[in-house]
Write an enzyme that holds these catalytic residues in place. Structure first.
Site, short mmCIF file in Angstrom:
data_model
loop_
_atom_site.label_atom_id
_atom_site.label_comp_id
_atom_site.label_asym_id
_atom_site.label_seq_id
_atom_site.Cartn_x
_atom_site.Cartn_y
_atom_site.Cartn_z
N ASP A 1 -47.63 9.93 63.29
CA ASP A 1 -47.55 10.21 64.72
C ASP A 1 -46.10 10.45 65.12
O ASP A 1 -45.16 10.12 64.38
CB ASP A 1 -48.13 9.02 65.51
CG ASP A 1 -48.72 9.43 66.85
OD1 ASP A 1 -48.30 10.47 67.39
OD2 ASP A 1 -49.59 8.70 67.35
N GLU B 1 -42.06 14.90 66.23
CA GLU B 1 -41.46 16.15 66.69
C GLU B 1 -39.98 16.32 66.27
O GLU B 1 -39.64 17.43 65.85
CB GLU B 1 -41.60 16.26 68.22
CG GLU B 1 -42.99 16.56 68.69
CD GLU B 1 -43.89 15.32 68.74
OE1 GLU B 1 -45.10 15.46 68.93
OE2 GLU B 1 -43.37 14.20 68.53
N ASP C 1 -52.09 14.72 72.02
CA ASP C 1 -52.69 13.85 73.04
C ASP C 1 -53.36 14.66 74.15
O ASP C 1 -52.97 14.62 75.32
CB ASP C 1 -51.61 12.95 73.65
CG ASP C 1 -50.98 12.03 72.62
OD1 ASP C 1 -51.58 11.85 71.54
OD2 ASP C 1 -49.89 11.49 72.90
#
Length: 819
Positions: free
Chosen positions: A427, A430, A500
């Site tokens: 997760d 980025e 998300d």
């Protein structure tokens, strides 16, 4: 050349001294200089002539009156073009292309009037000596793609976030009949699936991806080998051109890949950037996940409810904050809630359920792991504003080999290897520092400036995990679920998920084209949170008719996604009391259909690894010449057989009652005939129909000329051997299928321990042939039964096994069956 050289020296000096030197010039002089430089660069782009060229071992190098150009023949159909306005090419190791191109294909170099022509066995590359533009043609001279002769390749000085850079641009001609696909997954994007005539931001950040790979219906692909923040502009010059602009680079560097079919383009792309390894067979079953299971007891209760209800499932996922009240990066499962994590994972394994855990690339202060990473120099200055704890947590440097090694050791020793987890949820990669992108640009990694590596954090993070998994956990195939992907990520056993997204019809509708374009970008495995992740950051009420409908339709779509995965806020497991009996029945049917299709899906996974195949297929993969498919956002092929048509609009009225019209429009591509999977009815292609779509049925069609193997009902992917296998033959055209099998969860297939069985249907001879088995592996079924089903409106329809079948006793030798 003098002006470019001065600019090159200025930028080099400023880089060397960490940008601390500034140019002490007046504002007026600075503005005049910029105007003059703009004029010089514009002149350069217009008049960068080829002064001379020399033949290299693998291509040509052109000396321009303003810079250098190289054309490299990587394969017969892959060409790398590099251009710089600087006096020399600076060093730029590729993080994406790992093929060293040791085998140089044959090619010739000839000169025509004003042109230099390189010819391979597949195409011609034509360099215009007047403006250095590059044009690609087939061997007959028909243009496939051409750079814009006036603004093809440019570099110009700029300042971004206070950092001196060269912007790098490539512009191409784009005829009116062209369609463009790819560019990664952009979960909230609601514009056209076709990038012809539209733009796309390509900076990896929260809820926005970037994969710089583009496919064209003219039969080519492009991959830009630049890692800075970029933009794609698809409607330049009245929609006659498109361009790719990167905010920082010391050269233009791109790869042209000729197909002309999309499968050949993607296969070639993976030869350049790395093959996708096989996933374990269990990973093609159902993943059950939720934000979040908060204890060992809760995880095991989910296991019991699935198994006791006899609902097929293969993986249960532990999401974040299992460490609470400790902090992120501590790699501790809090003992009061998880008294024995090893026993928990062992219990899942005893129930033939695999376990995945979420581990993030960020660290909070006050932990041993943070201190170790900090003291080793492995932390960056990029911070995540932790939405739960309100602490500012630090990202480690995934571009540092030493930091990747330490990160792996910490997580493996404390969690993955220690407790026996089977998969890793990556997760927040980025890296996500909110809207403060300039701080990412101003950061520095071990490899270089943050601005030059804005888009490669997830690639290098997964590179470290996969490399070390293969070294330290050799008997178990790696599976990583990752929130962001870049070009080349497929080689690291990574599945991209669409982040998300909200629990809404709009979000669901967007996921279909985003999944299609992600896979058209060379990433073979993609998934979304079935049902969406959140509703205004809370759990929706899943027991309402409206939300039951949304989840059911999303679950149907998930059945035909490469990876099949439930996740989000609120209880939505298939056993949940939020579902009424009718909903549970529908969900179970699609779960069973997924498991019955595992012989088909697992064989396609082998094609991904061995042939560079794509399972979730834009219609342009198979029907590139059909103009009607070019902008359809919500239909795709699932392998060679299935045309999937998700229902992405509610069929309930505002009062919650069912609407009268329960159909959706489906375009049936023109070059084939199509069977309705549910009824066996045959339709001619080239027409749009109103397909029945009651809540229990997603419109699903099978191409005439298909062979679909279906296995038995299962509780988990490897519960029992796929014997007998039902072979559904959808006649109407020739068909073939290669059934693949191996040991399901190790890397022995890489040394040849696997088996394939080639099946063919000859339409004219009305003959079905099962050829000799090729290969073997431990535990292989040597003698087996194939139940051959001729599909029509009375037999071989829907999920249930066919009523009538012809039996073939197969022992590995060729057999024929005449209809």
């Amino acid at each position: 050349m003098e002006q470019d050289f001065i600019g090159y020296i200025k930028i080099t000096i400023r880089k060397k001294f960490n940008h601390k030197l500034t140019m002490k010039i007046s504002v007026l002089k600075h503005q005049l200089s910029l105007i003059a430089l703009a004029f010089i660069i514009l002149t350069t782009s217009l008049k960068a002539n080829v002064v001379s060229f020399k033949r290299d071992v693998d291509g040509i190098t052109c000396k321009l009156d303003k810079g250098l150009l190289t054309v490299k023949i990587c394969m017969d159909n892959i060409i790398e073009v590099k251009y710089t306005s600087l006096p020399a090419f600076l060093d730029k190791p590729s993080l994406v292309v790992i093929n060293e191109w040791k085998t140089i294909p044959g090619f010739t170099v000839t000169e025509n009037t004003g042109e230099v022509v390189l010819t391979t066995a597949s195409l011609k590359v034509v360099v215009n000596r007047q403006d250095n533009s590059v044009r690609y043609t087939d061997l007959k001279g028909n243009t496939i793609l051409g750079e814009d002769g006036s603004q093809g390749k440019t570099m110009y000085e700029a300042t971004v976030a206070g950092i001196p850079v060269y912007n790098c641009t490539t512009q191409f001609d784009s005829p009116a009949d062209e369609s463009l696909y790819g560019l990664g997954c952009h979960p909230e994007d609601s514009l056209s699936i076709n990038y012809k005539g539209r733009n796309q931001d390509l900076v990896i950040k929260y809820m926005t991806g970037a994969i710089p790979v583009l496919l064209s219906t003219r039969g080519y692909g492009l991959m830009w080998d630049n890692y800075s923040g970029s933009n794609f502009y698809g409607a330049e010059a009245g929609n006659t051109k498109f361009k790719y602009v990167s905010e920082s680079g010391n050269m233009v560097d791109y790869y042209f890949i000729y197909g002309p079919d999309f499968d050949h383009i993607i296969s070639s792309y993976r030869k350049a950037t790395g093959d996708a390894p096989m996933f374990p067979k269990w990973s093609f079953g159902l993943f059950q996940s939720q934000d979040r299971y908060k204890s060992q007891a809760e995880v095991l209760s989910v296991k019991d409810k699935y198994r006791n209800a006899k609902i097929p499932v293969d993986c249960i996922v532990q999401d974040w904050f299992y460490w609470e009240p400790n902090v992120i990066g501590s790699h501790v499962m809090w003992p009061e809630r998880y008294p024995d994590p090893k026993a928990m994972v062992d219990e899942l394994h005893k129930a033939n359920i695999h376990a995945m855990i979420s581990i993030w690339p960020v660290f909070s202060k006050g932990t041993n792991t943070y201190d170790q990473m900090s003291h080793s120099g492995g932390l960056t200055d990029i911070l995540w504003d932790n939405v739960m704890t309100k602490l500012m947590d630090s990202y480690y440097d995934a571009h540092s080999p030493q930091a990747r090694e330490l990160y792996w050791k910490q997580a493996n020793d404390s969690l993955v290897g220690r407790y026996g987890w089977d998969a890793w949820w990556i997760d927040q990669c980025e890296p996500d520092n909110g809207t403060k992108l300039d701080l990412r640009r101003k950061s520095n990694f071990a490899i270089g400036r943050g601005i030059d590596y804005m888009n490669t954090y997830s690639l290098m993070h997964s590179e470290g995990l996969y490399t070390h998994w293969r070294r330290d956990i050799p008997g178990k195939r790696a599976f990583f679920l990752i929130r962001q992907s870049f070009a080349g990520e497929q080689r690291n056993a990574a599945t991209l998920w669409s982040s998300d997204i909200t629990c809404t019809w709009n979000a669901f509708r967007n996921q279909v084209p985003q999944g299609i374009n992600a896979c058209a970008s060379g990433i073979p495995f993609w998934t979304s949170d079935i049902g969406g992740y959140h509703f205004h950051w809370q759990a929706p009420n899943w027991s309402t008719p409206a939300n039951r409908e949304l989840f059911t339709r999303w679950f149907q779509f998930g059945t035909f996604s490469p990876i099949f995965r439930i996740h989000g806020k609120g209880e939505r497991a298939l056993f949940s009391d939020n579902w009424d009996a009718a909903t549970k029945s529908i969900l179970l049917n699609y779960d069973n259909l997924r498991y019955r299709l595992l012989p088909y899906i697992y064989s396609l996974a082998w094609k991904v690894t061995s042939e560079g195949y794509t399972i979730m297929r834009s219609l342009a993969f198979d029907f590139r010449d059909d103009a009607a498919i070019k902008s359809i956002p919500d239909q795709f092929m699932f392998g060679p057989a299935f045309l999937v048509n998700p229902v992405t609009h509610s069929m309930l009225s505002g009062s919650g009652n069912s609407k009268t019209d329960k159909t959706r429009q489906v375009y049936l591509p023109a070059s084939a005939s199509w069977y309705d999977f549910w009824t066996g009815k045959l339709f001619h292609g080239g027409q749009t129909i109103n397909a029945p779509a009651p809540i229990e049925k997603v419109p699903l069609f099978v191409r005439a000329g298909s062979i679909v193997p279906m296995g038995p009902y299962l509780q988990y992917a490897t519960e029992k051997p796929a014997d007998p296998i039902e072979i559904r033959i959808y006649a109407g055209a020739n068909a073939q299928f290669i059934l693949y099998e191996d040991e399901n969860d190790n890397y022995n297939y890489e040394s040849g321990k696997h088996a394939t069985i080639h099946m063919e249907w000859n339409e004219d001879a009305k003959t079905f042939t099962i050829k000799d088995r090729i290969g073997e592996f431990p535990g292989m079924i040597k003698d087996r039964i194939f139940k051959v089903v001729w599909v029509d409106s009375n037999n071989g329809i829907g999920i249930e096994p066919a009523k009538k079948a012809e039996i073939i006793q197969y022992s590995g030798k060729e057999q024929k069956l005449h209809k």
